[in-house]
Scaffold this motif. Structure first.
Motif, mmCIF file in Angstrom:
data_model
loop_
_atom_site.group_PDB
_atom_site.id
_atom_site.type_symbol
_atom_site.label_atom_id
_atom_site.label_comp_id
_atom_site.label_asym_id
_atom_site.label_seq_id
_atom_site.Cartn_x
_atom_site.Cartn_y
_atom_site.Cartn_z
ATOM 1 N N ARG A 24 -37.562 -36.176 -3.107
ATOM 2 C CA ARG A 24 -38.846 -36.483 -3.742
ATOM 3 C C ARG A 24 -38.624 -37.149 -5.089
ATOM 4 N NH1 ARG A 24 -40.600 -31.596 -4.410
ATOM 5 N NH2 ARG A 24 -41.707 -31.314 -2.429
ATOM 6 N N GLY A 25 -37.583 -36.722 -5.801
ATOM 7 C CA GLY A 25 -37.257 -37.346 -7.078
ATOM 8 C C GLY A 25 -36.852 -38.802 -6.916
ATOM 9 N N TRP A 26 -36.053 -39.101 -5.890
ATOM 10 C CA TRP A 26 -35.685 -40.505 -5.630
ATOM 11 C C TRP A 26 -36.920 -41.343 -5.338
ATOM 12 C CZ3 TRP A 26 -31.271 -42.797 -6.711
ATOM 13 C CH2 TRP A 26 -30.103 -42.044 -6.793
ATOM 14 N N GLY B 261 -20.724 -45.260 -7.140
ATOM 15 C CA GLY B 261 -20.183 -46.101 -8.200
ATOM 16 C C GLY B 261 -21.065 -47.312 -8.414
ATOM 17 N N VAL B 262 -20.580 -48.282 -9.167
ATOM 18 C CA VAL B 262 -21.359 -49.494 -9.417
ATOM 19 C C VAL B 262 -21.636 -50.239 -8.114
ATOM 20 C CG1 VAL B 262 -21.334 -51.744 -10.578
ATOM 21 C CG2 VAL B 262 -20.516 -49.714 -11.787
ATOM 22 N N HIS B 263 -20.749 -50.104 -7.124
ATOM 23 C CA HIS B 263 -20.940 -50.805 -5.853
ATOM 24 C C HIS B 263 -22.261 -50.423 -5.181
ATOM 25 C CE1 HIS B 263 -20.152 -47.399 -3.082
ATOM 26 N NE2 HIS B 263 -19.419 -46.948 -4.088
ATOM 27 N N ASN B 264 -22.795 -49.225 -5.498
ATOM 28 C CA ASN B 264 -24.087 -48.837 -4.918
ATOM 29 C C ASN B 264 -25.026 -48.242 -5.961
ATOM 30 O OD1 ASN B 264 -23.025 -46.278 -5.348
ATOM 31 N ND2 ASN B 264 -23.256 -45.601 -3.228
ATOM 32 N N TRP B 265 -24.761 -48.559 -7.237
ATOM 33 C CA TRP B 265 -25.597 -48.092 -8.336
ATOM 34 C C TRP B 265 -25.743 -46.578 -8.322
ATOM 35 C CZ3 TRP B 265 -25.691 -51.619 -11.832
ATOM 36 C CH2 TRP B 265 -25.545 -52.955 -11.416
ATOM 37 N N PHE B 266 -24.633 -45.917 -7.971
ATOM 38 C CA PHE B 266 -24.502 -44.462 -8.051
ATOM 39 C C PHE B 266 -25.458 -43.715 -7.124
ATOM 40 C CE2 PHE B 266 -22.866 -46.241 -11.989
ATOM 41 C CZ PHE B 266 -21.601 -45.699 -12.024
ATOM 42 N N ARG B 267 -25.898 -44.393 -6.056
ATOM 43 C CA ARG B 267 -26.575 -43.646 -4.993
ATOM 44 C C ARG B 267 -25.604 -42.591 -4.473
ATOM 45 N NH1 ARG B 267 -29.752 -47.245 -6.480
ATOM 46 N NH2 ARG B 267 -31.476 -48.055 -5.236
ATOM 47 N N GLY B 268 -26.133 -41.449 -4.118
ATOM 48 C CA GLY B 268 -25.283 -40.363 -3.667
ATOM 49 C C GLY B 268 -24.748 -39.501 -4.787
ATOM 50 N N GLY B 269 -25.017 -39.891 -6.025
ATOM 51 C CA GLY B 269 -24.624 -39.101 -7.183
ATOM 52 C C GLY B 269 -25.835 -38.398 -7.782
ATOM 53 N N THR B 270 -25.694 -37.934 -9.001
ATOM 54 C CA THR B 270 -26.763 -37.199 -9.655
ATOM 55 C C THR B 270 -27.937 -38.102 -10.028
ATOM 56 O OG1 THR B 270 -27.351 -35.887 -11.607
ATOM 57 C CG2 THR B 270 -25.553 -37.454 -11.865
ATOM 58 N N LEU B 271 -29.133 -37.561 -9.875
ATOM 59 C CA LEU B 271 -30.334 -38.267 -10.319
ATOM 60 C C LEU B 271 -30.362 -38.445 -11.839
ATOM 61 C CD1 LEU B 271 -33.304 -36.827 -8.208
ATOM 62 C CD2 LEU B 271 -32.837 -39.247 -8.597
ATOM 63 N N ARG B 272 -29.576 -37.657 -12.542
ATOM 64 C CA ARG B 272 -29.572 -37.756 -14.003
ATOM 65 C C ARG B 272 -29.095 -39.125 -14.481
ATOM 66 N NH1 ARG B 272 -30.868 -33.028 -16.330
ATOM 67 N NH2 ARG B 272 -30.714 -31.172 -15.011
ATOM 68 N N THR B 273 -28.396 -39.847 -13.622
ATOM 69 C CA THR B 273 -28.030 -41.226 -13.950
ATOM 70 C C THR B 273 -29.268 -42.050 -14.282
ATOM 71 O OG1 THR B 273 -26.124 -41.082 -12.483
ATOM 72 C CG2 THR B 273 -26.865 -43.289 -13.073
ATOM 73 N N TYR B 274 -30.394 -41.718 -13.652
ATOM 74 C CA TYR B 274 -31.632 -42.487 -13.803
ATOM 75 C C TYR B 274 -32.639 -41.803 -14.727
ATOM 76 C CZ TYR B 274 -29.901 -45.236 -9.914
ATOM 77 O OH TYR B 274 -29.133 -46.044 -9.120
ATOM 78 N N ASP B 275 -32.237 -40.733 -15.389
ATOM 79 C CA ASP B 275 -33.189 -39.942 -16.172
ATOM 80 C C ASP B 275 -33.791 -40.744 -17.313
ATOM 81 O OD1 ASP B 275 -34.644 -37.685 -16.976
ATOM 82 O OD2 ASP B 275 -33.052 -37.046 -18.345
#
Length: 307
Positions: free
Chosen positions: A266-268, A150-164
């Motif tokens: 590797r994507g991260w 969530g926002v508390h960790n900027w969606f770490r642990g979620g989909t990389l598509r958040t950062y696409d």
């Protein structure tokens, strides 16, 4: 993609000064009011950090988004600490919002050590294996009821598509300065790599500045503000940002990382390095930081191309 989280606007950070912190401590923890307070060198971005006397640390979130991690840390770090093979921060007390400062904040015990860097690590392979052992222990902790991305960790642990969109924009900025076609191929492979959907604990920011050494050996892991449960592939980025080639291999073997997770990790690492490059390429004052991120990209490109 439908359902992909929105990172939202850049946080509106507040400035925190020593005198302001001194008043907060005196008002809320008068038994510590006489202790000296000094800023921590390179104290981070998400929190303003200060020494409190010789053995304590103050962490004051720099924005409301970062403040969301405070209660999480107080809830979970004491529980995680007893299950991990290395020291981690454990909060001593929680400060409350006040007219002088708008967010909850924390007092921690200071953990001695120097931040990790390639030239400070005595045994690169041994370091990699010990770090992997720490992450294996973290992932083994029961994830039930743990904090979801969530926002508390900027969606770490979620989909990389958040950062696409962010990653593609940064690659556009860097056009002509790196092999953008290869970078996009690696990024696309990371986006397509499937996660098994099993929640596991992760740190969220396993980076050199959060790994402490003593006598060249891994001594502690700090700053759990981005921790949570979900896909732990974000913790694999360190394999390219700090570890040697042999260390990376040993790290992967110890964690028994499958190909899909390795691609996401590797994507991260790619996203982080591209973000640094796009922010530093045109300022001579940032030349060292840019060069470091380019070395990481070179590691990523070489490892991926070698198969």
């Amino acid at each position: 993609m439908s359902g992909t989280p929105d990172l939202g606007p850049v946080p509106n950070r507040v400035t925190v000064e020593v005198e302001q912190v001194r008043r907060l401590v005196a008002a809320q923890f008068p038994h510590w009011a006489g202790l000296p307070i000094e800023p921590v060198a390179k104290g981070g971005w998400d929190n303003w950090t200060f020494h409190l006397g010789p053995d304590k640390l103050l962490r004051l979130p720099s924005a409301s988004e970062y403040a969301q991690a405070v209660e999480k840390e107080h809830r979970w770090l004491p529980e995680l600490a007893g299950r991990l093979p290395l020291p981690i921060p454990v909060p001593l007390a929680m400060g409350t919002p006040s007219p002088a400062y708008p967010h909850p904040w924390s007092v921690y015990r200071w953990i001695d050590g120097v931040t990790a860097s390639a030239d400070r690590i005595a045994d690169p392979v041994g370091f990699a294996v010990e770090l992997a052992g720490f992450l294996a222990a973290l992932q083994a902790v029961d994830a039930a009821d743990g904090p979801q991305p969530g926002v508390h960790n900027w969606f770490r642990g979620g989909t990389l598509r958040t950062y696409d969109a962010n990653a593609r924009r940064q690659l556009g900025v860097l056009a002509g300065r790196l092999d953008a076609e290869l970078a996009r191929e690696i990024w696309a492979a990371a986006l397509d790599a499937r996660w098994d959907g099993v929640d596991r604990w992760f740190h969220g920011d396993i980076a050199p500045g959060n790994l402490l050494l003593q006598d060249g050996k891994l001594a502690a892991v700090i700053d759990f503000g981005t921790c949570g449960v979900g896909d732990p592939a974000c913790d694999l980025a360190i394999a390219w940002t700090l570890l040697t080639t042999d260390g990376r291999r040993a790290f992967r073997d110890r964690l028994q990382v499958d190909d899909e997770s390795w691609a996401r990790g590797r994507g991260w690492a790619l996203w982080k390095a591209v973000a640094i490059c796009s922010a530093t390429y045109d300022d001579p004052a940032d030349a060292a930081e840019y060069a470091g991120a380019r070395r990481v990209l070179d590691e990523i490109f070489a490892e991926y191309s070698a198969g």
